[in-house]
Scaffold this motif. Sequence first.
Motif, PDB file in Angstrom:
ATOM      1  N   GLY A  89      -3.034  11.624 -16.567  1.00  0.00           N
ATOM      2  CA  GLY A  89      -2.110  11.674 -15.387  1.00  0.00           C
ATOM      3  C   GLY A  89      -2.510  10.516 -14.441  1.00  0.00           C
ATOM      4  O   GLY A  89      -1.583  10.680 -13.658  1.00  0.00           O
ATOM      5  N   LEU A 128      -3.240   6.934 -12.591  1.00  0.00           N
ATOM      6  CA  LEU A 128      -2.575   5.659 -12.507  1.00  0.00           C
ATOM      7  C   LEU A 128      -3.618   4.449 -12.335  1.00  0.00           C
ATOM      8  O   LEU A 128      -4.513   4.398 -11.335  1.00  0.00           O
ATOM      9  CB  LEU A 128      -1.751   5.613 -11.519  1.00  0.00           C
ATOM     10  N   ALA A 168       0.623  -1.298  -0.037  1.00  0.00           N
ATOM     11  CA  ALA A 168       0.008  -0.025   0.003  1.00  0.00           C
ATOM     12  C   ALA A 168       0.936   1.211  -0.022  1.00  0.00           C
ATOM     13  O   ALA A 168       0.644   2.229  -0.724  1.00  0.00           O
ATOM     14  CB  ALA A 168      -1.018  -0.027   1.163  1.00  0.00           C
ATOM     15  N   GLY A 169       1.966   1.384   0.506  1.00  0.00           N
ATOM     16  CA  GLY A 169       2.824   2.554   0.624  1.00  0.00           C
ATOM     17  C   GLY A 169       3.415   2.783  -0.476  1.00  0.00           C
ATOM     18  O   GLY A 169       3.736   3.736  -0.939  1.00  0.00           O
ATOM     19  N   MET A 170       3.904   1.504  -1.278  1.00  0.00           N
ATOM     20  CA  MET A 170       4.246   1.688  -2.800  1.00  0.00           C
ATOM     21  C   MET A 170       3.151   2.580  -3.691  1.00  0.00           C
ATOM     22  O   MET A 170       3.470   3.411  -4.228  1.00  0.00           O
ATOM     23  CB  MET A 170       4.760   0.524  -3.272  1.00  0.00           C
ATOM     24  N   ASN A 215       1.157  16.658   1.312  1.00  0.00           N
ATOM     25  CA  ASN A 215       0.254  16.242   0.297  1.00  0.00           C
ATOM     26  C   ASN A 215      -1.007  15.075   0.885  1.00  0.00           C
ATOM     27  O   ASN A 215      -1.940  15.195   0.361  1.00  0.00           O
ATOM     28  CB  ASN A 215       0.698  15.374  -0.938  1.00  0.00           C
ATOM     29  N   ALA A 237       0.637   1.821 -14.490  1.00  0.00           N
ATOM     30  CA  ALA A 237       0.549   2.294 -15.864  1.00  0.00           C
ATOM     31  C   ALA A 237      -0.077   3.903 -15.735  1.00  0.00           C
ATOM     32  O   ALA A 237      -1.243   3.939 -14.840  1.00  0.00           O
ATOM     33  CB  ALA A 237      -0.291   1.633 -16.807  1.00  0.00           C
ATOM     34  N   LYS A 238       0.388   4.799 -16.304  1.00  0.00           N
ATOM     35  CA  LYS A 238      -0.089   6.131 -16.342  1.00  0.00           C
ATOM     36  C   LYS A 238      -0.728   6.748 -17.418  1.00  0.00           C
ATOM     37  O   LYS A 238      -0.131   6.372 -18.662  1.00  0.00           O
ATOM     38  CB  LYS A 238       0.921   7.175 -15.861  1.00  0.00           C
ATOM     39  N   GLY A 288       6.910   6.302   1.264  1.00  0.00           N
ATOM     40  CA  GLY A 288       5.787   5.116   1.257  1.00  0.00           C
ATOM     41  C   GLY A 288       5.601   4.153   2.580  1.00  0.00           C
ATOM     42  O   GLY A 288       4.751   3.923   3.193  1.00  0.00           O
ATOM     43  N   ILE A 298       0.659   4.364  -2.704  1.00  0.00           N
ATOM     44  CA  ILE A 298       0.270   5.713  -2.262  1.00  0.00           C
ATOM     45  C   ILE A 298       1.677   6.771  -2.557  1.00  0.00           C
ATOM     46  O   ILE A 298       1.474   7.836  -3.361  1.00  0.00           O
ATOM     47  CB  ILE A 298       0.261   5.688  -0.702  1.00  0.00           C
ATOM     48  N   ALA A 299       2.927   6.284  -2.319  1.00  0.00           N
ATOM     49  CA  ALA A 299       4.048   6.986  -2.649  1.00  0.00           C
ATOM     50  C   ALA A 299       4.033   7.068  -4.200  1.00  0.00           C
ATOM     51  O   ALA A 299       4.642   8.417  -4.696  1.00  0.00           O
ATOM     52  CB  ALA A 299       5.086   6.397  -2.225  1.00  0.00           C
ATOM     53  N   ILE A 300       3.868   6.238  -4.879  1.00  0.00           N
ATOM     54  CA  ILE A 300       4.348   6.357  -6.432  1.00  0.00           C
ATOM     55  C   ILE A 300       2.936   7.202  -7.081  1.00  0.00           C
ATOM     56  O   ILE A 300       3.494   7.768  -8.099  1.00  0.00           O
ATOM     57  CB  ILE A 300       4.448   4.980  -7.086  1.00  0.00           C
ATOM     58  N   SER A 301       1.873   6.718  -6.699  1.00  0.00           N
ATOM     59  CA  SER A 301       0.725   7.555  -7.310  1.00  0.00           C
ATOM     60  C   SER A 301       0.687   9.003  -6.824  1.00  0.00           C
ATOM     61  O   SER A 301       0.033   9.900  -7.573  1.00  0.00           O
ATOM     62  CB  SER A 301      -0.621   6.787  -6.989  1.00  0.00           C
ATOM     63  N   GLY A 302       1.222   9.290  -5.570  1.00  0.00           N
ATOM     64  CA  GLY A 302       1.069  10.543  -5.159  1.00  0.00           C
ATOM     65  C   GLY A 302      -0.332  11.082  -4.738  1.00  0.00           C
ATOM     66  O   GLY A 302      -0.776  12.225  -4.730  1.00  0.00           O
ATOM     67  N   ILE A 303      -1.228  10.161  -4.458  1.00  0.00           N
ATOM     68  CA  ILE A 303      -2.693  10.526  -3.946  1.00  0.00           C
ATOM     69  C   ILE A 303      -2.542  11.396  -2.586  1.00  0.00           C
ATOM     70  O   ILE A 303      -1.662  11.211  -1.825  1.00  0.00           O
ATOM     71  CB  ILE A 303      -3.331   9.092  -3.629  1.00  0.00           C
ATOM     72  N   GLY A 304      -3.413  12.339  -2.417  1.00  0.00           N
ATOM     73  CA  GLY A 304      -3.549  12.995  -1.469  1.00  0.00           C
ATOM     74  C   GLY A 304      -5.234  13.537  -1.231  1.00  0.00           C
ATOM     75  O   GLY A 304      -5.933  12.531  -1.638  1.00  0.00           O
ATOM     76  N   ALA A 335      -7.247   9.728   0.717  1.00  0.00           N
ATOM     77  CA  ALA A 335      -7.948  10.257  -0.295  1.00  0.00           C
ATOM     78  C   ALA A 335      -9.192  11.038  -0.110  1.00  0.00           C
ATOM     79  O   ALA A 335      -9.804  10.765   0.922  1.00  0.00           O
ATOM     80  CB  ALA A 335      -8.341   9.354  -1.311  1.00  0.00           C
TER      81      ALA A 335
END
Lengths: 198, 198, 198, 198
Positions: C133, C135, C32-34, D63, C196-197, D33, C36-42, C65
């Motif tokens: 933009g 993912l 889950a951390g990967m 964020n 995939a973005k 993450g 969140i951190a890679i998608s940059g959700i906030g 989110a």
Amino acid sequence: MARKNTERTGLIFPDILMKLKRGPQVILPKDAGMIIAISGIGKESICVDAGAGSGWLAVTLGNIAKKVTTYEWREEFAELAQKNINRAGLTNVEVKRKDVFTGIDEKEVDLVTLDLADSEKVVPFAHAALKSGGLVVGYLPHAEQVQQFVKACREAGFAEDKIFTIECIVREYLVRDRGFRPENTGLMHTAYLTFAKK
Amino acid sequence: MARKNTERTGLIFPDILMKLKRGPQVILPKDAGMIIAISGIGKESICVDAGAGSGWLAVTLGNIAKKVTTYEWREEFAELAQKNINRAGLTNVEVKRKDVFTGIDEKEVDLVTLDLADSEKVVPFAHAALKSGGLVVGYLPHAEQVQQFVKACREAGFAEDKIFTIECIVREYLVRDRGFRPENTGLMHTAYLTFAKK
Amino acid sequence: MARKNTERTGLIFPDILMKLKRGPQVILPKDAGMIIAISGIGKESICVDAGAGSGWLAVTLGNIAKKVTTYEWREEFAELAQKNINRAGLTNVEVKRKDVFTGIDEKEVDLVTLDLADSEKVVPFAHAALKSGGLVVGYLPHAEQVQQFVKACREAGFAEDKIFTIECIVREYLVRDRGFRPENTGLMHTAYLTFAKK
Amino acid sequence: MARKNTERTGLIFPDILMKLKRGPQVILPKDAGMIIAISGIGKESICVDAGAGSGWLAVTLGNIAKKVTTYEWREEFAELAQKNINRAGLTNVEVKRKDVFTGIDEKEVDLVTLDLADSEKVVPFAHAALKSGGLVVGYLPHAEQVQQFVKACREAGFAEDKIFTIECIVREYLVRDRGFRPENTGLMHTAYLTFAKK
């Protein structure tokens, strides 16, 4: 074992390999170490290797085993492998100029190592060449090759519970007065290793 | 190489080790493989090992090298090691009932392997015993032991650029019709390995 | 974050997850951390998740989110997920009783997370639901699933250089007076993550 | 998330970080993450960060969280961090020009993140600033720093069973028609992460 190699590739080489010319792709000590330790080859062992490539694995095995035959049908590589065997000062490693996809001549072999684009096609010949208790090993960069190799092992008659696959990851450390930590970057993958025991 | 071992410990053993009795702590094939491949020991090599423990590493090295002397002053372990050497059918491995912290008798040695609570204290003796180009290896579970071992190597006269530390992580894979993936759990750590070359 | 969890599973849980009932398979904090951190959700992000399972990932995402819709057509799991969402005290996570293989209703979504036996079949719907933009992420235990998911991403119109696959390995350490070292055993694999973005 | 970053560093960045200027050392998404997923921070969380450096972690936390205060006494970095916060469009992240080694002003904090040469010296202030159930995290490149940080956590009053240390290794994969395999080289280490919960 020079530090230069360590820093470039994340790997360390024994003196016998430092004498060799390096071809485009070699089986590194970390993977050779797994093959040696898991197969348990020793002074009395008979090994078959294919393809020879630059001969690094054949030299590594030849340093330990009684006899190694390494198959290589490409003239360029057969010559490079022979030069490297000579540089290593080994007389128990033979380069055989033969297409291993047509068969393995040797019998009662302890270990067959396969590093070919289609290693799985040689598995039936490896099974025939091995003595009971002997091992075949595939050096397989991709997951799909592992699937094919394992399938070929089953079909060739290796027992399901004697087929297994590993990968070996070596991590280098910086050990300095300012502290102990892994190197920041390093070698993440060379190949998966699939073993099957007769 | 039985599957049972694989499933329990994430490690696979060659036949020669399957014959042995297992003591409380053994050096596993993955680490022995690194020591063999990086040192480049072969049929002509002379090795010193301390302490013997249950003799697994001594047997693994004895299967490859010309001669192995393994130090063990604790009677119980010396006996276990001797039994295991006998089970393996090796006649070139000697158990020496001597405290290795008082010195190493052998000279012109190719490889000294140390797996002791205070391995760093034996490093000066290892340096004296090694021939030029020979290696000492420490099997060191903790980071602090690595720091002490590296410091002892520097003080004993090993060159800074000939001292390095690695760890070896082996990951097992499930290869089935339903798919290819690593095993969910496995062996994450045994020990760091520090090498120094004379 | 109780130590018990750490010792059993090699993973550590935040308080919000410690309140939840654990189903047969949950997406763990490391993965889950990967995501969140890679998608940059906030705080402003809109997420779609399928299938809900026990709702762990939906709760983790809902904690961050603006809105999460989690698809689950199996009544048993939909109820478990709803209970877990309630336990977590979240009001912005909706369990949708619909077969996600027939389509995703939401539009202009920032993140679609897929953890299904055939996640690749939902990729075209994910592409349609995502804003530019945004993912899609597949949680994929096997290599073959990764191949299928990547193929589906290409065919759905994701650009080749915006598709990538990782795995996240977390190693725990023992830090004691007697020394610093990794735990001997641990979690080696949960799933590959393919992003995939759009 | 551009592929260029992937290939160079073994890491992938969300859009919000792609807008930032990169300082000499940043906390990468893989480690951020872990911090987010293990702490369980969300929309209502209050965070303290020190030192700001180029502000990457502060932006990543900002964020997600309600409020982030990031300490930085070096003018050059405080300015860079502020610029990056502005580029990210965040108004809930404050750069505080104060020496964190003299204390943390905030109270009832959910998460304190420390990335300093002597992070352990701030642990008592972190303990005082945290609310019950809150976490302090040290980003610690070396094993010796981990030992010092863990010792400081014990002395500051964190319970022994609420202190733990991990590392996160992310491996990238090549997924192509010719096969599935990990990238050959990659990022082996950034830092150990030590968590303690009040």
